[in-house]
Design a protein around this motif. Sequence first.
Motif, PDB file in Angstrom:
ATOM      1  N   UNK A  27       5.920  21.027  -3.297  1.00  0.00           N
ATOM      2  CA  UNK A  27       4.976  21.008  -2.787  1.00  0.00           C
ATOM      3  C   UNK A  27       2.952  20.941  -3.143  1.00  0.00           C
ATOM      4  N   UNK A  28       3.127  21.952  -4.425  1.00  0.00           N
ATOM      5  CA  UNK A  28       2.262  22.364  -5.070  1.00  0.00           C
ATOM      6  C   UNK A  28       1.689  20.442  -5.675  1.00  0.00           C
ATOM      7  N   UNK A  29       2.622  19.663  -6.331  1.00  0.00           N
ATOM      8  CA  UNK A  29       2.411  18.506  -6.373  1.00  0.00           C
ATOM      9  C   UNK A  29       1.470  17.220  -5.593  1.00  0.00           C
ATOM     10  N   UNK A  30       2.099  18.209  -4.482  1.00  0.00           N
ATOM     11  CA  UNK A  30       2.070  16.836  -3.292  1.00  0.00           C
ATOM     12  C   UNK A  30       0.033  17.693  -3.169  1.00  0.00           C
ATOM     13  N   UNK A  31      -0.337  18.605  -3.041  1.00  0.00           N
ATOM     14  CA  UNK A  31      -1.539  19.363  -2.806  1.00  0.00           C
ATOM     15  C   UNK A  31      -2.262  18.949  -3.609  1.00  0.00           C
TER      16      UNK A  31
ATOM     17  N   UNK B 180      -0.232  11.191   3.126  1.00  0.00           N
ATOM     18  CA  UNK B 180       0.389  11.240   1.577  1.00  0.00           C
ATOM     19  C   UNK B 180       1.873  11.964   1.497  1.00  0.00           C
ATOM     20  N   UNK B 181       2.871  10.233   1.641  1.00  0.00           N
ATOM     21  CA  UNK B 181       4.223  10.518   1.760  1.00  0.00           C
ATOM     22  C   UNK B 181       5.169  10.876   0.419  1.00  0.00           C
ATOM     23  N   UNK B 182       5.753  11.938   0.459  1.00  0.00           N
ATOM     24  CA  UNK B 182       7.361  11.931  -0.727  1.00  0.00           C
ATOM     25  C   UNK B 182       8.007  11.603  -0.740  1.00  0.00           C
ATOM     26  N   UNK B 183       8.006  11.132  -1.787  1.00  0.00           N
ATOM     27  CA  UNK B 183       9.258  10.500  -1.519  1.00  0.00           C
ATOM     28  C   UNK B 183      10.831  10.289  -2.403  1.00  0.00           C
ATOM     29  N   UNK B 184      12.411  10.323  -2.552  1.00  0.00           N
ATOM     30  CA  UNK B 184      13.067  10.653  -3.435  1.00  0.00           C
ATOM     31  C   UNK B 184      13.118   9.473  -3.018  1.00  0.00           C
ATOM     32  N   UNK B 185      13.080   8.786  -4.856  1.00  0.00           N
ATOM     33  CA  UNK B 185      13.750   7.338  -5.740  1.00  0.00           C
ATOM     34  C   UNK B 185      14.093   7.244  -5.524  1.00  0.00           C
ATOM     35  N   UNK B 186      15.903   6.108  -5.127  1.00  0.00           N
ATOM     36  CA  UNK B 186      17.351   5.392  -4.947  1.00  0.00           C
ATOM     37  C   UNK B 186      17.825   6.221  -6.787  1.00  0.00           C
ATOM     38  N   UNK B 187      18.755   6.703  -7.758  1.00  0.00           N
ATOM     39  CA  UNK B 187      19.250   6.714  -9.073  1.00  0.00           C
ATOM     40  C   UNK B 187      19.719   5.700  -9.919  1.00  0.00           C
TER      41      UNK B 187
ATOM     42  N   UNK C 253      -1.084   6.126  -5.602  1.00  0.00           N
ATOM     43  CA  UNK C 253       0.804   6.651  -5.960  1.00  0.00           C
ATOM     44  C   UNK C 253       0.619   7.296  -7.777  1.00  0.00           C
ATOM     45  N   UNK C 254       1.424   8.111  -6.999  1.00  0.00           N
ATOM     46  CA  UNK C 254       1.560   8.707  -8.217  1.00  0.00           C
ATOM     47  C   UNK C 254       3.182   9.256  -8.961  1.00  0.00           C
ATOM     48  N   UNK C 255       3.793   9.192  -9.725  1.00  0.00           N
ATOM     49  CA  UNK C 255       5.119   9.424 -10.461  1.00  0.00           C
ATOM     50  C   UNK C 255       5.715  10.571 -10.900  1.00  0.00           C
ATOM     51  N   UNK C 256       7.032  10.893 -10.259  1.00  0.00           N
ATOM     52  CA  UNK C 256       6.999  12.558 -11.156  1.00  0.00           C
ATOM     53  C   UNK C 256       8.692  11.992 -11.048  1.00  0.00           C
ATOM     54  N   UNK C 257       9.575  11.481 -11.943  1.00  0.00           N
ATOM     55  CA  UNK C 257      10.865  11.009 -11.804  1.00  0.00           C
ATOM     56  C   UNK C 257      11.770  12.015 -11.270  1.00  0.00           C
ATOM     57  N   UNK C 258      12.456  12.042  -9.644  1.00  0.00           N
ATOM     58  CA  UNK C 258      12.981  11.144  -9.160  1.00  0.00           C
ATOM     59  C   UNK C 258      12.095  10.744  -7.620  1.00  0.00           C
ATOM     60  N   UNK C 259      10.502  11.513  -8.251  1.00  0.00           N
ATOM     61  CA  UNK C 259      10.447  11.315  -6.852  1.00  0.00           C
ATOM     62  C   UNK C 259       8.696  11.022  -7.028  1.00  0.00           C
TER      63      UNK C 259
END
Length: 169
Positions: free
Chosen positions: A107-111, A56-63, A6-12
């Motif tokens: 998209x850049x981060x995902x790749x 590699x799923x990209x998710x928006x975390x609840x705020x 997993x990789x985090x980049x608030x809130x993703x």
Amino acid sequence: MSTPTEWYRDPYLISTSSSLLQPAAVNEAFKSDSLYWAKPIGESLVKKMLEKSLCFGLYELPSSTSSIAGKSGPRQIGLARLITDEVSFAYLTDVYVLDEFQGKGLGTWLIECLEAHVMKWPELRRIMLLTDHTNKFYEDKLGVKPFPQGVKSGMSIFSRIGLGSVLSD
Ligand SMILES: CC(C)(COP(=O)(O)OP(=O)(O)OC[C@H]1O[C@@H](n2cnc3c(N)ncnc32)[C@H](O)[C@@H]1OP(=O)(O)O)[C@@H](O)C(=O)NCCC(=O)NCCS
């Protein structure tokens, strides 16, 4: 089953966990004209497709905790799917970020995350993908190059479409 990365980049969040994947959300995305290679299919088939891939799923975390209430998990807003043996070969497909989240570097981060994960495999022979020849996204972000059909390598790529293809060749 291997431990998800997993990789985090608030809130993703980007995660390889299969338990976070949302087949209904992915199938909904397949309706979009911008996913010109896909079409919505039976949800159980989307589930199978995702389960049998390294996603590699990209998710928006609840705020806030109040927005967590009543939700089963973070919302899936993107995907990059590798059809792979996780050793020698990987075919990249179904890369998208939902329209409302585009242009934020996701998209850049995902790749970048996918590249960091896959290019560590010591026995990886090749990563492949099919895209519009004017699209420089993967050349810029993943370092892929157009395959020199028969010219330099002496080898060609062959393919045949199947019943589910929305592309004509
Ligand atoms: C391609 C895609 C995944 C990029 O996701 P993203 O989160 O928007 O990407 P980024 O914000 O990291 O931007 C990547 C590049 O796309 C450009 N871009 C992003 N959103 C854009 C938009 N709505 N319109 C035009 N260009 C856009 C950015 O300028 C950037 O270019 P740069 O790196 O040269 O500055 C996304 O646009 C998408 O899902 N498109 C529809 C599906 C698709 O085409 N998938 C790829 C299949 S080959």
